[in-house]
Design an enzyme around this catalytic site. Structure first.
Site, PDB file in Angstrom:
ATOM      1  N   THR A   9       0.855  -1.196   0.000  1.00  0.00           N
ATOM      2  CA  THR A   9       0.000   0.000   0.000  1.00  0.00           C
ATOM      3  C   THR A   9       0.891   1.246   0.000  1.00  0.00           C
ATOM      4  OG1 THR A   9      -0.188   0.283   2.410  1.00  0.00           O
ATOM      5  CG2 THR A   9      -1.730  -1.257   1.371  1.00  0.00           C
ATOM      6  N   GLY A  10       0.374   2.326  -0.559  1.00  0.00           N
ATOM      7  CA  GLY A  10       1.147   3.570  -0.607  1.00  0.00           C
ATOM      8  C   GLY A  10       2.401   3.413  -1.446  1.00  0.00           C
ATOM      9  N   TYR A 164      -1.109  11.932  14.710  1.00  0.00           N
ATOM     10  CA  TYR A 164      -0.164  11.088  13.961  1.00  0.00           C
ATOM     11  C   TYR A 164       0.477  10.056  14.896  1.00  0.00           C
ATOM     12  CZ  TYR A 164       3.667   9.643  10.916  1.00  0.00           C
ATOM     13  OH  TYR A 164       4.542   8.887  10.165  1.00  0.00           O
TER      14      TYR A 164
HETATM   15  N1  LIG Z   1       9.074   9.795   5.994  1.00  0.00           N
HETATM   16  C1  LIG Z   1       9.377   9.554   7.259  1.00  0.00           C
HETATM   17  O1  LIG Z   1      10.296  10.182   7.844  1.00  0.00           O
HETATM   18  C2  LIG Z   1       8.631   8.497   8.007  1.00  0.00           C
HETATM   19  C3  LIG Z   1       9.040   8.219   9.317  1.00  0.00           C
HETATM   20  C4  LIG Z   1       8.377   7.223  10.034  1.00  0.00           C
HETATM   21  C5  LIG Z   1       7.326   6.537   9.428  1.00  0.00           C
HETATM   22  N2  LIG Z   1       6.926   6.854   8.163  1.00  0.00           N
HETATM   23  C6  LIG Z   1       5.807   6.104   7.584  1.00  0.00           C
HETATM   24  O2  LIG Z   1       6.195   5.602   6.323  1.00  0.00           O
HETATM   25  C7  LIG Z   1       5.034   5.327   5.547  1.00  0.00           C
HETATM   26  C8  LIG Z   1       5.237   5.802   4.129  1.00  0.00           C
HETATM   27  O3  LIG Z   1       5.292   7.218   4.128  1.00  0.00           O
HETATM   28  P1  LIG Z   1       6.333   8.056   3.252  1.00  0.00           P
HETATM   29  O4  LIG Z   1       7.235   8.752   4.201  1.00  0.00           O
HETATM   30  O5  LIG Z   1       6.892   7.225   2.165  1.00  0.00           O
HETATM   31  O6  LIG Z   1       5.354   9.201   2.686  1.00  0.00           O
HETATM   32  P2  LIG Z   1       4.852   9.566   1.205  1.00  0.00           P
HETATM   33  O7  LIG Z   1       5.997   9.819   0.303  1.00  0.00           O
HETATM   34  O8  LIG Z   1       3.870  10.668   1.402  1.00  0.00           O
HETATM   35  O9  LIG Z   1       4.096   8.247   0.747  1.00  0.00           O
HETATM   36  C9  LIG Z   1       2.881   7.872   1.351  1.00  0.00           C
HETATM   37  C10 LIG Z   1       2.144   6.923   0.465  1.00  0.00           C
HETATM   38  O10 LIG Z   1       0.873   6.621   1.087  1.00  0.00           O
HETATM   39  C11 LIG Z   1      -0.155   6.918   0.169  1.00  0.00           C
HETATM   40  N3  LIG Z   1      -1.379   7.376   0.806  1.00  0.00           N
HETATM   41  C12 LIG Z   1      -1.551   8.437   1.608  1.00  0.00           C
HETATM   42  N4  LIG Z   1      -2.850   8.549   1.946  1.00  0.00           N
HETATM   43  C13 LIG Z   1      -3.504   7.540   1.331  1.00  0.00           C
HETATM   44  C14 LIG Z   1      -4.839   7.127   1.270  1.00  0.00           C
HETATM   45  N5  LIG Z   1      -5.835   7.786   1.900  1.00  0.00           N
HETATM   46  N6  LIG Z   1      -5.165   6.049   0.532  1.00  0.00           N
HETATM   47  C15 LIG Z   1      -4.205   5.374  -0.139  1.00  0.00           C
HETATM   48  N7  LIG Z   1      -2.917   5.718  -0.134  1.00  0.00           N
HETATM   49  C16 LIG Z   1      -2.570   6.792   0.597  1.00  0.00           C
HETATM   50  C17 LIG Z   1       0.416   8.026  -0.711  1.00  0.00           C
HETATM   51  O11 LIG Z   1      -0.314   8.127  -1.892  1.00  0.00           O
HETATM   52  P3  LIG Z   1      -0.446   9.535  -2.685  1.00  0.00           P
HETATM   53  O12 LIG Z   1       0.729   9.551  -3.608  1.00  0.00           O
HETATM   54  O13 LIG Z   1      -1.755   9.418  -3.390  1.00  0.00           O
HETATM   55  O14 LIG Z   1      -0.430  10.633  -1.660  1.00  0.00           O
HETATM   56  C18 LIG Z   1       1.829   7.517  -0.908  1.00  0.00           C
HETATM   57  O15 LIG Z   1       1.875   6.504  -1.878  1.00  0.00           O
HETATM   58  C19 LIG Z   1       3.875   5.990   6.292  1.00  0.00           C
HETATM   59  O16 LIG Z   1       3.124   5.014   6.974  1.00  0.00           O
HETATM   60  C20 LIG Z   1       4.559   6.919   7.280  1.00  0.00           C
HETATM   61  O17 LIG Z   1       3.780   7.132   8.426  1.00  0.00           O
HETATM   62  C21 LIG Z   1       7.571   7.809   7.438  1.00  0.00           C
END
Ligand SMILES: NC(=O)c1ccc[n+]([C@@H]2O[C@H](COP(=O)([O-])OP(=O)(O)OC[C@H]3O[C@@H](n4cnc5c(N)ncnc54)[C@H](OP(=O)(O)O)[C@@H]3O)[C@@H](O)[C@H]2O)c1
Length: 286
Positions: A9-10, A164
């Site tokens: 997912t995502g 969050y």
């Molecule tokens: N980045 C960090 O520093 C960090 C740290 C700790 C944990 N995380 C976790 O890592 C995971 C991935 O995040 P990321 O950092 O890679 O962020 P990101 O670049 O914003 O990617 C998030 C992904 O989730 C999708 N998404 C968001 N809302 C959604 C929805 N309602 N339905 C379906 N898909 C949805 C987004 O799709 P769209 O392209 O359509 O928006 C995107 O593909 C998350 O669970 C986040 O909490 C991140």
């Protein structure tokens, strides 16, 4: 990973996208989900360019909308007889209170409930695999959360950080409770803290809000690339070193401790029961 069916997912951005490219490179069959058809199509092309004819498909779904999660699960079910790896990665943060289409606060609806529903709807497909792995991307942000879910996700008491953090605490409670409920099966359930990763997380809240997140890790010299951030996810999906390991939390490919409250079994059971009620599910894990 040849012949292994992985659902991510995502997958259209950040850590999920990098995990898709890395697992695709290892030969996995992939079902990728996200909300953006064009980003999904571009990613499928990118993976197939390196490894044609790869078995890679994109299915559009908004995880905060329960009807769409059910449609996603139905589409996955028609495409594959089993799921070897499910990566619950999609995530979002919201600076202000936003109700979802189901009238549930959007951070909780997306980060926790969407994955809770999807996982339970796919349990029989996971059980059909020789040995399946469920990997949920949590965060160190869970550490400041108190687990007062009802209060946190109400409009009157909304606080972006608490929302969050509590959604990520819910991820961990779900991971551990799922592992307990699946004890004795061949399905494992583990969590990942990817670290501070330079992704689009929080960009929906505007440039300054996004920069606050990126800047925090950059100043600590802990900001890493999406590829690096995906490494522990890919490790948990593919490594023989974690075969049979379940109910654990990983950071940089090592097991770490999560907060005390994340391990509160009674609280996890209460969250499970309320998640069942909020998604209108029977308990598929029994
Ligand atoms: N980045 C960090 O520093 C960090 C740290 C700790 C944990 N995380 C976790 O890592 C995971 C991935 O995040 P990321 O950092 O890679 O962020 P990101 O670049 O914003 O990617 C998030 C992904 O989730 C999708 N998404 C968001 N809302 C959604 C929805 N309602 N339905 C379906 N898909 C949805 C987004 O799709 P769209 O392209 O359509 O928006 C995107 O593909 C998350 O669970 C986040 O909490 C991140």
């Amino acid at each position: 990973m040849k012949g292994k069916m992985c659902v991510i997912t995502g997958a259209t951005s950040g850590i999920g996208r990098a995990a898709a490219v890395q697992l695709g490179g290892l030969g996995a069959d992939l079902i990728l989900t996200g909300r953006d058809e064009s980003k999904g199509a571009e990613l499928v092309r990118r993976i197939q360019r390196d490894r044609a004819p790869a078995n890679v498909h994109f299915i559009r779904a908004d995880l905060s909308v329960q009807r769409e999660v059910r449609e996603l699960s139905a589409a996955i079910r028609t495409r594959c007889g089993r799921v070897d790896v499910l990566i619950n990665n999609a995530g979002a943060r919201f600076d202000t209170f936003r109700p979802s289409a189901d009238d549930i606060e959007s951070t909780f609806a997306t980060n926790h409930l969407g994955h809770f529903l999807l996982t339970l709807l796919l349990l029989d497909k996971l059980k059909a695999a020789e040995a399946a792995r469920v990997i949920t991307v949590a965060s160190g942000a869970h550490g400041s959360a108190h687990g007062d879910f009802e209060r946190t996700f109400r409009a009157e008491s909304y606080d972006r950080k608490a929302a969050y953090g509590n959604s990520k605490l819910a991820n961990l409670m779900f991971v551990y409770e799922l592992a307990r409920r699946l004890r004795g099966t061949k399905i494992t359930s583990n969590a990942v803290d990817p670290g501070g990763v330079a992704t689009n997380l929080g960009r929906n809240n505007g440039f300054m809000s996004w920069m606050r997140h990126i800047g925090y890790y950059a100043l600590k010299r802990e900001l890493i690339s999406p590829g690096k951030g995906a490494e522990t996810v890919v490790f948990l999906a593919s490594s023989a070193a974690v075969e049979g390991v379940s109910g654990k939390y990983f950071f940089r490919k090592r097991e770490i401790e999560s907060s005390g409250i994340s391990k509160d079994e009674a609280a996890a059971k209460r969250l499970w029961e309320s998640s069942l009620r909020m998604t209108g599910l029977d308990d598929h894990s029994k």
